[in-house]
Design an enzyme around this catalytic site. Sequence first.
Site, PDB file in Angstrom:
ATOM      1  NE  ARG A  18      22.767  21.386  -5.109  1.00  0.00           N
ATOM      2  CZ  ARG A  18      22.346  20.251  -4.555  1.00  0.00           C
ATOM      3  NH1 ARG A  18      21.892  19.282  -5.301  1.00  0.00           N
ATOM      4  NH2 ARG A  18      22.381  20.094  -3.242  1.00  0.00           N
ATOM      5  CG  ASP A 116      16.679  21.079   1.888  1.00  0.00           C
ATOM      6  OD1 ASP A 116      16.814  20.294   2.847  1.00  0.00           O
ATOM      7  OD2 ASP A 116      17.315  20.971   0.829  1.00  0.00           O
ATOM      8  NE  ARG A 346      -2.504  53.011  -1.493  1.00  0.00           N
ATOM      9  CZ  ARG A 346      -1.638  53.894  -0.979  1.00  0.00           C
ATOM     10  NH1 ARG A 346      -0.783  53.545  -0.049  1.00  0.00           N
ATOM     11  NH2 ARG A 346      -1.628  55.146  -1.401  1.00  0.00           N
ATOM     12  CE1 TYR A 379      -5.236  58.013  -2.119  1.00  0.00           C
ATOM     13  CE2 TYR A 379      -5.113  60.407  -1.835  1.00  0.00           C
ATOM     14  CZ  TYR A 379      -4.726  59.129  -1.461  1.00  0.00           C
ATOM     15  OH  TYR A 379      -3.839  58.956  -0.445  1.00  0.00           O
ATOM     16  CG  ASN A 390     -23.207  59.447  -4.070  1.00  0.00           C
ATOM     17  OD1 ASN A 390     -23.371  58.268  -4.348  1.00  0.00           O
ATOM     18  ND2 ASN A 390     -22.756  60.330  -4.936  1.00  0.00           N
ATOM     19  CB  ALA A 393     -17.638  60.632 -10.976  1.00  0.00           C
ATOM     20  CG  ASN A 399      -3.759  62.545   1.330  1.00  0.00           C
ATOM     21  OD1 ASN A 399      -3.480  62.867   0.169  1.00  0.00           O
ATOM     22  ND2 ASN A 399      -3.417  61.400   1.849  1.00  0.00           N
ATOM     23  NE  ARG A 453     -19.811  75.621  -9.910  1.00  0.00           N
ATOM     24  CZ  ARG A 453     -20.794  74.746  -9.769  1.00  0.00           C
ATOM     25  NH1 ARG A 453     -20.536  73.499  -9.430  1.00  0.00           N
ATOM     26  NH2 ARG A 453     -22.039  75.116  -9.986  1.00  0.00           N
TER      27      ARG A 453
HETATM   28  C1  UD1 Z   1      21.755  16.238   1.874  1.00  0.00           C
HETATM   29  C2  UD1 Z   1      22.336  14.864   2.168  1.00  0.00           C
HETATM   30  C3  UD1 Z   1      21.849  13.856   1.126  1.00  0.00           C
HETATM   31  C4  UD1 Z   1      20.328  13.843   1.109  1.00  0.00           C
HETATM   32  C5  UD1 Z   1      19.774  15.255   0.878  1.00  0.00           C
HETATM   33  C6  UD1 Z   1      18.283  15.258   1.047  1.00  0.00           C
HETATM   34  C7  UD1 Z   1      24.517  15.399   3.114  1.00  0.00           C
HETATM   35  C8  UD1 Z   1      25.970  15.411   2.920  1.00  0.00           C
HETATM   36  N1  UD1 Z   1      23.777  14.948   2.103  1.00  0.00           N
HETATM   37  O1  UD1 Z   1      22.289  16.642   0.642  1.00  0.00           O
HETATM   38  O2  UD1 Z   1      22.335  12.569   1.442  1.00  0.00           O
HETATM   39  O3  UD1 Z   1      19.880  12.974   0.100  1.00  0.00           O
HETATM   40  O4  UD1 Z   1      20.321  16.172   1.825  1.00  0.00           O
HETATM   41  O5  UD1 Z   1      17.764  16.493   0.655  1.00  0.00           O
HETATM   42  O6  UD1 Z   1      24.047  15.745   4.173  1.00  0.00           O
HETATM   43  N2  UD1 Z   1      23.581  22.716   6.089  1.00  0.00           N
HETATM   44  C9  UD1 Z   1      24.118  23.297   7.222  1.00  0.00           C
HETATM   45  N3  UD1 Z   1      25.464  23.425   7.330  1.00  0.00           N
HETATM   46  C10 UD1 Z   1      26.321  23.009   6.353  1.00  0.00           C
HETATM   47  C11 UD1 Z   1      25.758  22.425   5.194  1.00  0.00           C
HETATM   48  C12 UD1 Z   1      24.396  22.275   5.103  1.00  0.00           C
HETATM   49  O7  UD1 Z   1      23.391  23.696   8.135  1.00  0.00           O
HETATM   50  O8  UD1 Z   1      27.531  23.167   6.524  1.00  0.00           O
HETATM   51  C13 UD1 Z   1      22.119  22.559   5.998  1.00  0.00           C
HETATM   52  C14 UD1 Z   1      21.497  23.247   4.798  1.00  0.00           C
HETATM   53  O9  UD1 Z   1      21.093  24.575   5.127  1.00  0.00           O
HETATM   54  C15 UD1 Z   1      20.302  22.346   4.470  1.00  0.00           C
HETATM   55  C16 UD1 Z   1      20.713  20.982   4.980  1.00  0.00           C
HETATM   56  O10 UD1 Z   1      21.822  21.200   5.830  1.00  0.00           O
HETATM   57  O11 UD1 Z   1      19.141  22.756   5.140  1.00  0.00           O
HETATM   58  C17 UD1 Z   1      21.099  20.047   3.853  1.00  0.00           C
HETATM   59  O12 UD1 Z   1      22.075  20.669   3.077  1.00  0.00           O
HETATM   60  P1  UD1 Z   1      22.049  20.575   1.497  1.00  0.00           P
HETATM   61  O13 UD1 Z   1      23.175  21.348   0.965  1.00  0.00           O
HETATM   62  O14 UD1 Z   1      20.699  20.838   0.971  1.00  0.00           O
HETATM   63  O15 UD1 Z   1      22.396  19.012   1.331  1.00  0.00           O
HETATM   64  P2  UD1 Z   1      22.209  18.145   0.057  1.00  0.00           P
HETATM   65  O16 UD1 Z   1      23.386  18.329  -0.804  1.00  0.00           O
HETATM   66  O17 UD1 Z   1      20.890  18.381  -0.524  1.00  0.00           O
HETATM   67 MG    MG Z   2      19.386  19.578  -0.063  1.00  0.00          MG
END
Ligand code: UD1
Ligand code: MG
Length: 474
Positions: A18, A116, A346, A379, A390, A393, A399, A453
């Site tokens: 998503r 996440d 920088r 620069y 000093n 300007a 360089n 110059r």
């Molecule tokens: C998931 C939960 C949902 C919960 C939500 C909270 C499931 C099926 N659903 O949904 O109930 O409310 O989190 O945020 O778990 N990941 C893997 N391997 C995979 C799939 C996912 O490592 O095969 C990891 C993703 O990288 C992520 C975490 O699992 O960090 C959750 O996956 P995500 O796709 O965000 O799950 P949601 O659909 O949000």
């Molecule tokens: Mg999620």
Amino acid sequence: MENAALGILIMAAGKGTRMKSELPKVLLPILDRPMLGYLLSTVKKYVHPEDESADSPSARVAALVGYGGERVSGYLRAFPSVEIIWQKEQLGTGHAVQTARPWWENFQNVLVLNGDLPLLSVESLRTFVREHMEAGAACSLLTFETNSPDGYGRILRAAYGKKVFVVEHRDATPEQRRVREVNAGCYLFDVKGLSRVIDELRNDNAQGEYYLPDVVSLMNDAGMVVRATAVDGREMLGVNTQAELAAMAMRVRDSLIHDWMSRGVRVMDPSAVWIGPGVVLEPEVTLMPGVQIWGNSLVGSGSVIGPYCILKNARLGRRVELVANVIVEDSELADDSKAGPFTCIRDHSELGEHAFAGKFVELKKSRVGRRSKVPHLSYMGDAMIGEDVNIGAGSVTCNYDGKDKYSTKIGNRVFVGSDTMMVAPVTLHDDSATGAGSTITVDVPEGALAVARARQKNLEGWASKKRQQEKQGG
Ligand code: UD1
Ligand code: MG
């Protein structure tokens, strides 16, 4: 180490469809740190608390990687104690935990975390684990209430003959979708209980995935103790869309700025200032609107950062003044130095104490010594400038010959006339000076004045002669 009581498994193998981004979701930045970095730092603080009196578990940490796994494991190199487990095909969160089974079977309990969950706090994590142990549960999961539960798994209590049950948004009936208590993605399992049911997961659902939350149901059915605890939702927000990512960044930003203000930093317009999580500000720092500070920047007490300055890995001493629109990257500004407006400093440049870099000045890999000034339109690249110098300007260190870079050395108390071109490599020794408009190609000895110059020639009566010629011609 082998017999650690707790395994902490972070699921970071998903794509995050998503988000509509090629970058794996867990690497998307919140401010200037990948989302996963926040959770890792929380886990690190939990396992190795700074406060010695806090209970710390004997734990090992692993992350599941899969989608974009090379990049995710590349980022994880900064966390050498985190073990990496590959989930080559991402068939769902339940499949992720199945894949990691040989790893978590070594422990008594396994804490499974969605990658996440950037806002989860150490305190919540500690309470969650402690309560699970005290209750002697087979499974605990965290839930929270939200007015926008779309996308989350809904928590159904005392339904279908089960104590707790999670139904994913896409599998839920309209009535179930009205439930506002949702699954946070933070689970703790007794390893023996989990082993008994993990292989029973099915993927006959709307997404054709193996859902980890279905384990809750399976454990219920097997008569094990399952606990779902509701906590403050502000910590449990996940990120599933770009809009949520932006909202999350603002939230983290607000909390960082409020934290700095509570320690005595003055922020004129907190809604217009951005600070990354790795920044350190001392008390009595003033930040004007539009300031951005990133990386591991440090700003010393009494410094004033004017409007629209951008600092990245900048080290500022005390009472430094940046007037406005100053960019400082990977550079150091000593106590009482000053820059701006419209200055770019920088690539490991240094401004000494009481030194000044002014309007439309760029410093690259250059050092400006104590009390020296580069006030306008210059620069300075690969230049070592001594004290009390000093720079007039419009002066430039030439360089670069198109192939290599060369350095310019300017001693103490040198006076560089306006519009001096210093063709590097070249040295201007102590107490020397250059005439305005000079192009310096050879070293200037100590105390000498270099004038390089063309001599001026005045052609008397030139204008009237020209007028006469024009008349005759027309
Ligand atoms: C998931 C939960 C949902 C919960 C939500 C909270 C499931 C099926 N659903 O949904 O109930 O409310 O989190 O945020 O778990 N990941 C893997 N391997 C995979 C799939 C996912 O490592 O095969 C990891 C993703 O990288 C992520 C975490 O699992 O960090 C959750 O996956 P995500 O796709 O965000 O799950 P949601 O659909 O949000
Ligand atoms: Mg999620």
